[in-house]
Design an enzyme around this catalytic site. Structure first.
Site, PDB file in Angstrom:
ATOM      1  N   LYS A   1       0.857  -1.099   0.123  1.00  0.00           N
ATOM      2  CA  LYS A   1      -0.002   0.136  -0.120  1.00  0.00           C
ATOM      3  C   LYS A   1       0.744   1.155   0.135  1.00  0.00           C
ATOM      4  O   LYS A   1       2.086   1.461   0.550  1.00  0.00           O
ATOM      5  CB  LYS A   1      -1.045  -0.006   1.484  1.00  0.00           C
ATOM      6  CG  LYS A   1      -2.126   0.710   1.181  1.00  0.00           C
ATOM      7  CD  LYS A   1      -3.366  -0.095   0.953  1.00  0.00           C
ATOM      8  CE  LYS A   1      -4.541   0.740   0.749  1.00  0.00           C
ATOM      9  NZ  LYS A   1      -5.721   0.209   0.468  1.00  0.00           N
TER      10      LYS A   1
ATOM     11  N   GLY B   1     -23.111   4.567   4.646  1.00  0.00           N
ATOM     12  CA  GLY B   1     -22.268   5.075   3.439  1.00  0.00           C
ATOM     13  C   GLY B   1     -22.923   4.679   2.326  1.00  0.00           C
ATOM     14  O   GLY B   1     -22.821   3.548   2.072  1.00  0.00           O
TER      15      GLY B   1
ATOM     16  N   GLY C   1     -21.983   6.049  -0.889  1.00  0.00           N
ATOM     17  CA  GLY C   1     -21.061   6.281  -1.777  1.00  0.00           C
ATOM     18  C   GLY C   1     -20.598   5.491  -2.857  1.00  0.00           C
ATOM     19  O   GLY C   1     -21.897   4.703  -3.237  1.00  0.00           O
TER      20      GLY C   1
ATOM     21  N   TYR D   1     -23.495   2.529  -2.305  1.00  0.00           N
ATOM     22  CA  TYR D   1     -24.698   2.658  -3.385  1.00  0.00           C
ATOM     23  C   TYR D   1     -24.977   1.663  -4.326  1.00  0.00           C
ATOM     24  O   TYR D   1     -26.293   1.067  -4.300  1.00  0.00           O
ATOM     25  CB  TYR D   1     -24.467   4.016  -4.277  1.00  0.00           C
ATOM     26  CG  TYR D   1     -25.612   4.246  -4.983  1.00  0.00           C
ATOM     27  CD1 TYR D   1     -26.536   5.048  -5.079  1.00  0.00           C
ATOM     28  CD2 TYR D   1     -25.254   3.861  -6.596  1.00  0.00           C
ATOM     29  CE1 TYR D   1     -27.676   5.463  -5.964  1.00  0.00           C
ATOM     30  CE2 TYR D   1     -26.426   3.861  -7.504  1.00  0.00           C
ATOM     31  CZ  TYR D   1     -27.453   4.796  -7.300  1.00  0.00           C
ATOM     32  OH  TYR D   1     -28.430   4.992  -8.065  1.00  0.00           O
TER      33      TYR D   1
HETATM   34  P1  NAD Z   1     -16.961   6.679  -0.983  1.00  0.00           P
HETATM   35  O1  NAD Z   1     -16.190   7.715  -0.489  1.00  0.00           O
HETATM   36  O2  NAD Z   1     -17.522   6.397  -2.396  1.00  0.00           O
HETATM   37  O3  NAD Z   1     -18.154   6.309  -0.166  1.00  0.00           O
HETATM   38  C1  NAD Z   1     -17.840   6.579   1.195  1.00  0.00           C
HETATM   39  C2  NAD Z   1     -19.396   7.372   1.622  1.00  0.00           C
HETATM   40  O4  NAD Z   1     -19.338   7.228   2.972  1.00  0.00           O
HETATM   41  C3  NAD Z   1     -19.383   8.588   0.915  1.00  0.00           C
HETATM   42  O5  NAD Z   1     -20.406   8.871   0.392  1.00  0.00           O
HETATM   43  C4  NAD Z   1     -19.170   9.360   2.495  1.00  0.00           C
HETATM   44  O6  NAD Z   1     -19.949  10.698   2.414  1.00  0.00           O
HETATM   45  C5  NAD Z   1     -19.789   8.517   3.543  1.00  0.00           C
HETATM   46  N1  NAD Z   1     -19.670   8.534   4.891  1.00  0.00           N
HETATM   47  C6  NAD Z   1     -18.510   9.219   5.510  1.00  0.00           C
HETATM   48  N2  NAD Z   1     -18.666   9.063   6.843  1.00  0.00           N
HETATM   49  C7  NAD Z   1     -19.766   8.701   7.079  1.00  0.00           C
HETATM   50  C8  NAD Z   1     -20.466   8.313   8.196  1.00  0.00           C
HETATM   51  N3  NAD Z   1     -19.748   8.755   9.420  1.00  0.00           N
HETATM   52  N4  NAD Z   1     -21.686   8.106   8.259  1.00  0.00           N
HETATM   53  C9  NAD Z   1     -22.258   7.659   6.907  1.00  0.00           C
HETATM   54  N5  NAD Z   1     -21.798   7.880   5.809  1.00  0.00           N
HETATM   55  C10 NAD Z   1     -20.498   8.562   5.918  1.00  0.00           C
HETATM   56  O7  NAD Z   1     -15.888   5.259  -0.625  1.00  0.00           O
HETATM   57  P2  NAD Z   1     -16.102   3.906  -1.293  1.00  0.00           P
HETATM   58  O8  NAD Z   1     -15.151   3.608  -2.461  1.00  0.00           O
HETATM   59  O9  NAD Z   1     -17.546   3.327  -1.234  1.00  0.00           O
HETATM   60  O10 NAD Z   1     -15.477   2.995   0.006  1.00  0.00           O
HETATM   61  C11 NAD Z   1     -16.121   2.924   1.437  1.00  0.00           C
HETATM   62  C12 NAD Z   1     -15.290   1.862   2.088  1.00  0.00           C
HETATM   63  O11 NAD Z   1     -15.091   0.633   1.486  1.00  0.00           O
HETATM   64  C13 NAD Z   1     -14.027   2.486   2.272  1.00  0.00           C
HETATM   65  O12 NAD Z   1     -13.551   1.829   3.871  1.00  0.00           O
HETATM   66  C14 NAD Z   1     -13.045   1.864   1.444  1.00  0.00           C
HETATM   67  O13 NAD Z   1     -11.798   1.703   2.004  1.00  0.00           O
HETATM   68  C15 NAD Z   1     -13.533   0.466   1.370  1.00  0.00           C
HETATM   69  N6  NAD Z   1     -13.423  -0.526   0.210  1.00  0.00           N
HETATM   70  C16 NAD Z   1     -13.601   0.335  -0.978  1.00  0.00           C
HETATM   71  C17 NAD Z   1     -13.483  -0.369  -2.369  1.00  0.00           C
HETATM   72  C18 NAD Z   1     -13.756   0.067  -3.806  1.00  0.00           C
HETATM   73  O14 NAD Z   1     -13.741  -0.779  -4.728  1.00  0.00           O
HETATM   74  N7  NAD Z   1     -13.988   1.356  -3.760  1.00  0.00           N
HETATM   75  C19 NAD Z   1     -12.761  -1.586  -2.151  1.00  0.00           C
HETATM   76  C20 NAD Z   1     -12.346  -2.185  -0.840  1.00  0.00           C
HETATM   77  C21 NAD Z   1     -12.833  -1.559   0.253  1.00  0.00           C
END
Ligand code: NAD
Length: 359
Positions: free
Chosen positions: A80, A179, A181, A185
């Site tokens: 990482k 969340g 996002g 979503y």
């Molecule tokens: P993202 O930033 O698109 O979505 C995260 C959402 O969470 C955002 O809309 C944000 O406003 C919301 N949020 C933040 N704090 C919050 C809270 N206290 N309460 C409610 N909502 C809150 O990120 P993502 O890509 O969806 O990733 C989300 C998680 O999944 C992270 O921990 C990331 O490390 C993990 N993850 C993502 C992927 C990927 O493919 N994107 C892969 C493995 C792990």
């Protein structure tokens, strides 16, 4: 922090620091393990309070990537990188290209991708300086991995239901998503398509509005504690460390299965605490491996069909780990042991290949 001691304790192979005075880049790459192969792991761009916090984060995250890739049965190691920024500093092409040159110094042992604060555009900028980038929009870089992460999480949820002795059916099920996002979503979308009721929260009102309008998600009133929601499955899809002594005592769900990384605040304490409360925990790095499977798989030249199969496989891996977890202090411990066994097998296989032939 005693860096060498910590590296030794956790088995990190290499940690490299880099500054680029022209752009102000301050970055760290941690290669935790290359036992199973080259290591793919995201680049996190974050306003850390100090250097120690950044070092701790990159060490912890890179170790997690080793387990995630090993448990997903990928011939990949774990690494990482983090970029330390001043709060609010916008990403620039020059900074990303400087980061790309840093990544290139690993000669392909480290392959960077997106993480918090780094998007597909940033990956494309890094890729102008090195061939060792995934997750960019252009050509063979694989694009946004989040739909695959969400699909994998949904597959893992099926294993959780089966483990609980329930019908693997989503109609009539209530899932609470924290969340909404990229991954939250899409997970909500898949769940709604399968007939589940989804309640959701997000600190960003626009994200909630979109999920309500487009998916029929039921928004929780602002200030409502999602961890105290009565539901079948709770899906943390926002931040890490959300399962702690503060939240676990309020839980009213049968299982937890979400996309967020590092959900347990203190794994050795909070993993067993979940078990004591009778809440099944789908270990995060097993459940959310869809994204890394997608990017690593494309990097390794796997076909779309093989990739789909591997993401389907998350259901079976989750089932196997949950079964093992029955006899372990927590499902998290079972998941780490599951990954460590694969790494050890890889290490032994490599050692055998290296044995000189007998005269
Ligand atoms: P993202 O930033 O698109 O979505 C995260 C959402 O969470 C955002 O809309 C944000 O406003 C919301 N949020 C933040 N704090 C919050 C809270 N206290 N309460 C409610 N909502 C809150 O990120 P993502 O890509 O969806 O990733 C989300 C998680 O999944 C992270 O921990 C990331 O490390 C993990 N993850 C993502 C992927 C990927 O493919 N994107 C892969 C493995 C792990």
């Amino acid at each position: 922090m005693k860096l060498f001691e910590t590296m030794n304790q956790h088995g990190h192979e290499r940690v490299a620091f880099h500054v680029d005075p022209a752009t102000g880049l301050r970055a760290i790459i941690a290669l935790h393990s290359s036992v199973l192969g080259n290591a793919l792991g995201g680049t996190r761009r974050w306003a850390y309070s100090d250097e120690s916090e950044a070092i701790r984060d990159v060490l912890r995250l890179s170790e997690g990537m080793t387990y995630k890739s090993a448990a997903a049965d990928l011939p990949m190691g774990g690494a990482k990188s983090v970029i330390m920024i001043e709060k609010g500093k916008a990403p620039t092409e020059a900074e990303a290209r400087a980061m790309g040159r840093f990544v290139d110094t690993f000669g392909g042992k480290y392959i960077a991708a997106e993480d918090v604060g780094v998007n597909t555009q940033y990956c494309d900028w890094m890729a102008q300086e090195t061939a060792h980038i995934m997750g960019g929009e252009t050509v063979s870089h694989g694009g946004d991995p989040s739909p695959y992460t969400s699909q994998g999480c949904f597959n893992a949820m099926k294993a959780c239901l089966a483990h609980l002795g329930r019908k693997v059916e989503f109609s009539g099920l209530k899932v609470a998503v924290q969340g909404l996002g990229a991954t939250g979503y899409r997970l909500a979308k898949i769940l709604r398509e399968h007939g589940a009721t989804v309640v959701g929260t997000d600190v960003n009102p626009a994200a909630v509005e979109r999920a309500v309008k487009e998916l029929g998600v039921v928004a929780l009133e602002p200030g409502t504690d999602i961890f105290a929601q009565e539901c079948d499955v709770l899906a943390p899809c926002a931040l890490g460390a959300v399962l702690s002594n503060e939240t676990i005592k309020h839980l009213k769900c049968a299982a937890i299965c979400g996309t967020a990384n590092n959900q347990l605040h203190v794994p050795d304490v909070d993993g067993p605490a979940l078990k004591q409360r009778g809440v099944l925990y789908g270990p995060d790095f097993i459940v959310n491996a869809g994204g890394v499977i997608r990017l690593a798989g494309l990097y390794l030249g796997m076909t779309e069909a093989a990739l789909d199969k591997k993401i389907e496989q998350i259901e079976h891996t989750t089932a196997a780990v949950l079964k093992e977890g029955k006899n372990d202090p927590s499902e998290h411990v079972a998941a780490v042991n599951y990954a460590k066994r694969r790494i050890e097998a890889g290490r032994k296989a490599k050692a055998q290949v290296k044995q000189p032939a007998m005269a």
